[in-house]
Design an enzyme around this catalytic site. Sequence first.
Site, PDB file in Angstrom:
ATOM      1  N   HIS A  90       0.810  -1.223   0.000  1.00  0.00           N
ATOM      2  CA  HIS A  90       0.000   0.000   0.000  1.00  0.00           C
ATOM      3  C   HIS A  90       0.846   1.278   0.000  1.00  0.00           C
ATOM      4  CE1 HIS A  90       0.290   0.010   4.586  1.00  0.00           C
ATOM      5  NE2 HIS A  90       0.423   1.295   4.311  1.00  0.00           N
ATOM      6  N   ASP A 141      -0.632  -7.680   1.626  1.00  0.00           N
ATOM      7  CA  ASP A 141      -0.149  -6.297   1.538  1.00  0.00           C
ATOM      8  C   ASP A 141       1.376  -6.262   1.685  1.00  0.00           C
ATOM      9  OD1 ASP A 141       0.132  -3.550   1.544  1.00  0.00           O
ATOM     10  OD2 ASP A 141      -0.572  -3.299   3.622  1.00  0.00           O
ATOM     11  N   SER A 242       4.446   2.048   8.310  1.00  0.00           N
ATOM     12  CA  SER A 242       4.007   1.042   7.338  1.00  0.00           C
ATOM     13  C   SER A 242       5.180   0.432   6.585  1.00  0.00           C
ATOM     14  CB  SER A 242       3.050   1.670   6.328  1.00  0.00           C
ATOM     15  OG  SER A 242       1.826   2.007   6.907  1.00  0.00           O
ATOM     16  N   GLY A 243       5.109  -0.859   6.334  1.00  0.00           N
ATOM     17  CA  GLY A 243       6.148  -1.542   5.569  1.00  0.00           C
ATOM     18  C   GLY A 243       7.338  -1.984   6.381  1.00  0.00           C
TER      19      GLY A 243
END
Length: 325
Positions: A90, A141, A242-243
């Site tokens: 994402h 994701d 994120s990630g």
Amino acid sequence: MVVLTTLPTLGGSCLWIVTSLLLLAAPATLAAARTAGPPACGKPQQLNRIVGGEDSTDAEWPWVVSIRKNGTHHCAGSLLTSHWVLTAAHCFKGNLNKPAQFSVLLGAWQLGNPGPRSQEVGIAWVQPHPKYSWKEGARADIALVRLEHAIQFSERVLPICLPDSSVHLSPDTNCWIAGWGSIHDGVPLRHPQTLQKLKVPIIDSSVCSRLYWRGAGQGAITEDMLCAGYLEGERDACLGDSGGPLMCQVTGTWLLAGVISWGEGCAERNRPGVYISLAAHRSWVQRIVQGVQLRGHSQASRPARRGGRALRLRRPRRAAAGGGN
């Protein structure tokens, strides 16, 4: 040369032997340097916010990278090999075909002061998981990022391992997350933006499924997700994390157990962080990334202990997932 000048009493034959040995050794040394493999994964060679987190130390997490968009920190990621980084898909929503906007910063403990030993590399392309639907909170994701050129390994830049099939994380297993995300919802990490870390226990999947149950027979937690954190809230990952990696230590080696994916809010009660499990997607990563290293319980090394108090990290919010951060 030094050996010869410091041994003036040696006869000609001895000098000839020493010279011959040096000449024979040189090609072998060069050949060894050329054939040396990558460094062992998951083994920091240490020198000396996440919500509720604490400062990490320099080179403590040498595989954690900053994925930058137009020169600004956007997401985190994990270094797998000299050419590949793993992150959340994402992070590239709406920008998948615009790799020139992105770069990867490696070896930077403080984003505000990355130092001369950090490396910034462009992105050649991004390979999202084929089953990712580009919807917030969706399964699979994760994405693989191919770097424009190979990076140079150092004590600040090292790969992390993937878990092999022997690794099964039971509830309450203590793992760690790290990132440069917000320290509170809407509050960015202050200069010099020191990498934050937080210890988070694995949460039983059935418990997490009940917490995120949507009703009408629909659950938000899919089979490739796992949850970690604190049911009381206060400590968690947040926007900008994120990630980044969910890291668990198995027999003395750090493994990439999950990727920070989504959550509702930051550090809210009964809303723990949700991660994409690498065990569920290990074969996909292996098909694409040549040379990725796997480790598990088959190792005989002794687990190392990590000290420090657990502070809070920041997780990307569910809403943030749609925004690419």
